[in-house]
Design an enzyme around this catalytic site. Structure first.
Site, short mmCIF file in Angstrom:
data_model
loop_
_atom_site.label_atom_id
_atom_site.label_comp_id
_atom_site.label_asym_id
_atom_site.label_seq_id
_atom_site.Cartn_x
_atom_site.Cartn_y
_atom_site.Cartn_z
N LYS A 182 0.71 -1.34 0.03
CA LYS A 182 -0.11 0.24 -0.04
C LYS A 182 1.15 1.39 -0.10
CE LYS A 182 -0.09 -0.10 4.92
NZ LYS A 182 -0.94 -0.87 6.09
N TYR A 199 16.44 29.43 9.78
CA TYR A 199 15.28 30.30 10.34
C TYR A 199 15.37 30.27 11.98
CZ TYR A 199 12.57 29.66 5.99
OH TYR A 199 12.21 30.09 4.41
C1 LIG Z 1 -0.16 -1.95 6.74
C2 LIG Z 1 -0.91 -2.99 7.23
C3 LIG Z 1 -0.28 -4.65 7.07
C4 LIG Z 1 1.31 -4.42 7.01
O1 LIG Z 1 2.01 -4.02 8.10
P1 LIG Z 1 3.44 -3.97 8.53
O2 LIG Z 1 3.46 -3.56 9.83
O3 LIG Z 1 4.07 -2.85 7.69
O4 LIG Z 1 4.07 -5.19 8.22
C5 LIG Z 1 -0.96 -5.30 7.36
N1 LIG Z 1 -2.02 -5.68 7.51
C6 LIG Z 1 -2.89 -4.48 7.80
C7 LIG Z 1 -4.43 -4.40 8.03
C8 LIG Z 1 -2.40 -3.13 7.49
O5 LIG Z 1 -2.88 -2.07 7.53
#
Ligand SMILES: *Cc1c(COP(=O)(O)O)cnc(C)c1O
Length: 346
Positions: A35, A244
């Site tokens: 994702k 800054y």
């Molecule tokens: C993002 C996510 C994962 C992967 O998790 P990691 O900690 O990056 O391995 C798996 N399951 C769900 C539901 C997620 O949202």
């Protein structure tokens, strides 16, 4: 020219996938969570590499991410969407042959009414209270859902990165209670859950961060390195300030390098104090505030001006930067902007 060069080692991603795969039984499928553009590293090159490694199940968040992935990988792999079946997703789910992971009663109704023949999975809430059917909802609609033969029952652990947390065992027990005796494949573990041990693995694990070299997978091969070119070098006199709000003042005559990267490139502002960047093997402290596109670095101790400085590498990992900034590796990784030139090592 881009602000810097982000090197992404696809062989390391593949090695991490193999290493995580080796932690579960052969009967347990190792998928990949890709994702958010594979956590910012580029979903098409990452997923293509994992597909050639043998990965046949991919998890994205949105249906649009699923469509992009389907175009890249062709018809064979299964592509699951964590957002489930949202309003407006129906055509994309059908066209890209996605498996929505249904996460509410509304979504279940929508799916069964609009795409009764399209495979789907079910997300169950075992205590994270983010997405998924609660125990009482599952009791109410489970039979209806099961008649439609979901292809996956899954839940997600809230504290899997902390092996001492009692929450994982409690979620595991509830997941058993909600799914034991049902014939369909089950999945509970992401990266953290894989490391908790075989009782968390069920039929499929779905790691994300561990593939990309991040904690809690301490044994991961490093995947990213980042070099930023020097834009200008100059001297400041004792007592002059840099950046800054004049937060840094030279205690002696100093030489400063201004480098091409800032918070718009994912080097978030909280990194300012306490971060080092590397000139070859020599650490150089970042001084003053992080600007939108620039960082200022004290290079007084170098014998010549560098052409570029390294911000992330095998010794200075995304999680180390995260610790400086008071955040997690996931946030640093997904923030690394789109302005960098990307170099993939196959
Ligand atoms: C993002 C996510 C994962 C992967 O998790 P990691 O900690 O990056 O391995 C798996 N399951 C769900 C539901 C997620 O949202």
């Amino acid at each position: 020219m881009g602000t810097g060069t982000l090197h992404i080692d696809l062989e390391a991603v593949a090695a991490n996938w193999r290493a995580l795969d080796a932690k579960s039984a052969r009967s347990c499928e190792t998928a990949a969570t890709v994702k958010a553009n594979a956590y910012g590293l580029g979903v098409v090159p990452v997923a293509t590499r994992l597909f050639s490694e043998g990965c046949r199940a991919f998890f994205v968040a949105t249906a649009d991410e699923g469509l992009e992935l389907r175009r890249a990988l062709g018809p064979e792999p299964r592509i699951y969407c964590y957002y489930g079946h949202m309003p407006g997703d129906t055509a994309t789910i059908k066209r890209a042959d996605l498996v929505p992971l249904i996460c509410s009663v509304d979504q279940l109704t929508r799916h069964l009414e609009t795409l009764p023949r399209q495979p789907f999975g079910i997300q169950l809430d075992t205590g994270m209270n983010r997405l998924g059917l609660k125990m009482w909802e599952w009791a109410a609609v489970g039979e209806l859902a099961l008649q439609a033969e979901p292809v996956l029952l899954m839940s997600h652990l809230a504290s899997a990165d902390d092996p001492d947390s009692p929450q994982s065992a409690a979620q595991l027990a509830l997941f058993h209670e909600m799914t034991d005796g049902l014939p369909m494949p089950r999945s509970l573990a992401a990266t953290g859950g894989i490391l908790l041990g075989p009782e968390y693995h069920f039929d499929m694990v779905r790691p994300g961060i561990g593939l990309y070299g991040g904690m809690p997978f301490a044994g991961a091969d490093p995947v990213v390195s980042l070099d930023l070119p020097v834009v200008a070098c100059f001297d400041v006199a004792e007592g002059e300030t840099v950046g800054y709000n004049a937060t840094w003042q030279a205690r002696a005559p100093s030489r400063i390098a201004t480098i091409a990267g800032g918070y718009a490139d994912g080097l978030i502002r909280a990194l300012g104090a306490g971060m080092d960047v590397m000139a070859g093997p020599v650490p150089c402290p970042v001084v003053g505030r992080v600007s939108m596109d620039l960082l200022t670095v004290d290079i007084s101790h170098l014998d010549r001006d560098p052409e570029s400085l390294r911000v992330i590498d095998a010794h200075r990992r995304v999680d180390d930067l995260a610790a400086v900034a008071g955040t997690i590796g996931y946030e640093i990784l997904t923030s690394l902007g789109s302005r960098y030139q990307r170099h993939y090592r196959a």
